[in-house]
Scaffold this motif. Sequence first.
Motif, short mmCIF file in Angstrom:
data_model
loop_
_atom_site.label_atom_id
_atom_site.label_comp_id
_atom_site.label_asym_id
_atom_site.label_seq_id
_atom_site.Cartn_x
_atom_site.Cartn_y
_atom_site.Cartn_z
N ASP A 159 0.72 -1.44 -0.31
CA ASP A 159 0.21 0.24 0.18
C ASP A 159 0.60 1.21 0.11
N ARG A 160 2.29 1.25 1.03
CA ARG A 160 2.87 2.42 0.54
C ARG A 160 3.52 2.71 -0.44
N LEU A 161 3.96 1.40 -0.87
CA LEU A 161 4.65 1.65 -2.29
C LEU A 161 4.15 1.85 -3.33
N ALA A 162 2.99 1.26 -3.58
CA ALA A 162 1.41 1.71 -4.68
C ALA A 162 1.83 2.61 -5.28
N PRO A 163 1.77 3.75 -4.99
CA PRO A 163 1.87 4.81 -5.74
C PRO A 163 3.35 5.01 -6.83
N TYR A 164 4.22 4.93 -6.21
CA TYR A 164 6.03 4.67 -7.00
C TYR A 164 6.49 3.18 -7.39
N PHE A 165 4.85 2.40 -7.06
CA PHE A 165 5.90 1.35 -7.76
C PHE A 165 6.11 0.75 -8.59
N ASP A 166 5.30 1.41 -9.95
CA ASP A 166 5.88 1.65 -11.69
C ASP A 166 7.09 2.49 -12.12
N GLY A 167 7.40 3.17 -11.01
CA GLY A 167 8.34 4.05 -10.98
C GLY A 167 9.66 3.33 -10.71
N ILE A 168 9.29 2.78 -9.44
CA ILE A 168 11.06 2.38 -8.47
C ILE A 168 11.22 0.74 -9.78
N ILE A 170 -11.43 -11.97 -18.35
CA ILE A 170 -10.70 -11.70 -17.29
C ILE A 170 -11.05 -11.57 -16.58
N THR A 171 -10.18 -12.29 -14.50
CA THR A 171 -10.99 -11.06 -13.31
C THR A 171 -9.49 -11.46 -13.08
N ALA A 172 -9.24 -10.67 -12.58
CA ALA A 172 -8.14 -9.86 -11.59
C ALA A 172 -8.10 -9.08 -10.77
N ILE A 173 -6.85 -10.35 -9.19
CA ILE A 173 -7.41 -9.90 -8.24
C ILE A 173 -5.94 -9.35 -7.36
N ASP A 174 -5.50 -8.82 -6.31
CA ASP A 174 -4.56 -8.66 -5.60
C ASP A 174 -5.13 -8.69 -3.93
N PHE A 175 -3.83 -8.07 -3.13
CA PHE A 175 -5.26 -8.05 -1.75
C PHE A 175 -4.63 -6.77 -1.70
N LEU A 222 -4.43 -1.55 -6.62
CA LEU A 222 -5.17 -2.43 -6.75
C LEU A 222 -6.49 -1.05 -6.97
N GLU A 223 -6.40 0.49 -6.36
CA GLU A 223 -6.69 1.46 -6.76
C GLU A 223 -6.24 1.87 -7.92
N GLN A 224 -4.20 1.66 -7.94
CA GLN A 224 -3.69 2.28 -8.98
C GLN A 224 -4.10 1.41 -10.64
N ALA A 225 -4.62 0.12 -10.15
CA ALA A 225 -5.33 -0.67 -11.38
C ALA A 225 -5.94 -0.36 -12.26
N ARG A 226 -6.91 0.11 -11.36
CA ARG A 226 -8.80 1.36 -11.72
C ARG A 226 -8.16 1.90 -11.94
N ARG A 227 -7.57 2.64 -12.16
CA ARG A 227 -7.03 4.30 -12.84
C ARG A 227 -6.24 3.34 -13.81
N LYS A 228 -5.64 2.88 -14.27
CA LYS A 228 -5.01 2.40 -16.01
C LYS A 228 -5.99 1.58 -15.87
N VAL A 249 -11.33 -5.71 -17.97
CA VAL A 249 -11.26 -7.00 -16.54
C VAL A 249 -11.92 -6.63 -15.13
N ASP A 250 -12.12 -7.59 -14.65
CA ASP A 250 -13.02 -7.50 -13.96
C ASP A 250 -11.92 -7.52 -12.31
N LEU A 251 -11.87 -6.30 -11.64
CA LEU A 251 -10.92 -6.92 -10.57
C LEU A 251 -12.25 -6.88 -9.06
N GLU A 252 -10.98 -7.79 -8.58
CA GLU A 252 -11.40 -8.00 -6.97
C GLU A 252 -10.49 -8.11 -6.22
N LEU A 253 -10.77 -7.08 -4.85
CA LEU A 253 -9.63 -7.48 -3.90
C LEU A 253 -9.56 -8.71 -3.32
#
Length: 205
Positions: free
Chosen positions: A13-22, A67-72, A77-83, A91-95
């Motif tokens: 959760d902490r890394l999510a906003p920066y994950f793609d850049g990292i 396609i169904t895609a999940i993440d914990f 998941l917020e980043q995935a929804r924006r993308k 795709v159906d996104l699920e927590l």
Amino acid sequence: MKIDSAKIQQRYDRLAPYFDGIEAMMEGLFFRSWRKKLWASVEGQHILEVGVGTGKNFDYYPAGASITAIDFSPKMLEQARRKKTRKQVNVDLELMDVQSLHYASNSFDTVVCSFVFCSVPAPMKGLKELHRVCKPGGRVILLEHVISSNPVLAGMMNLLNPLVVSLVGANINRNTVKNVQACGFSHVRVDERSSGIIKLIVAVK
């Protein structure tokens, strides 16, 4: 070092906003080509992606599949929804946590994971869940970081693992191939193009 799902979730959760850049450099140099190889092996109409993260695999989804895609991690998941919205991906996104999937047994033609099981606290439990929800004759395809077969490098990975886990929640010394082989699949194959520490694993139920 034993760390529960909640602590690892908080780190992602902490890394999510920066994950793609990292991971941008590694993604461009190595991971992107491996993702293409992974998704080229996907078959069937009903697909489950486990550990969707920020949606790095969206560009490789097969056209016309359900396609169904999940993440914990809620923040990943917020980043995935924006993308998803930006790229107009179907795709159906699920927590959800791979260690306890909320799907009926024998539900999916193919289950896909990319760089997921380094972060699962109980990897055998998660792998058995993948086996359970995959249809008979279906495939579980994993792209994973694993411990090196080189004894010197493996020793360094084992030494550094507690630090990496504490920083990002990922283990760099998992033996995922052996774990998959122990989960009741009828056949497990490692792609011959796999490297020493990145393995493309295809398991048939």
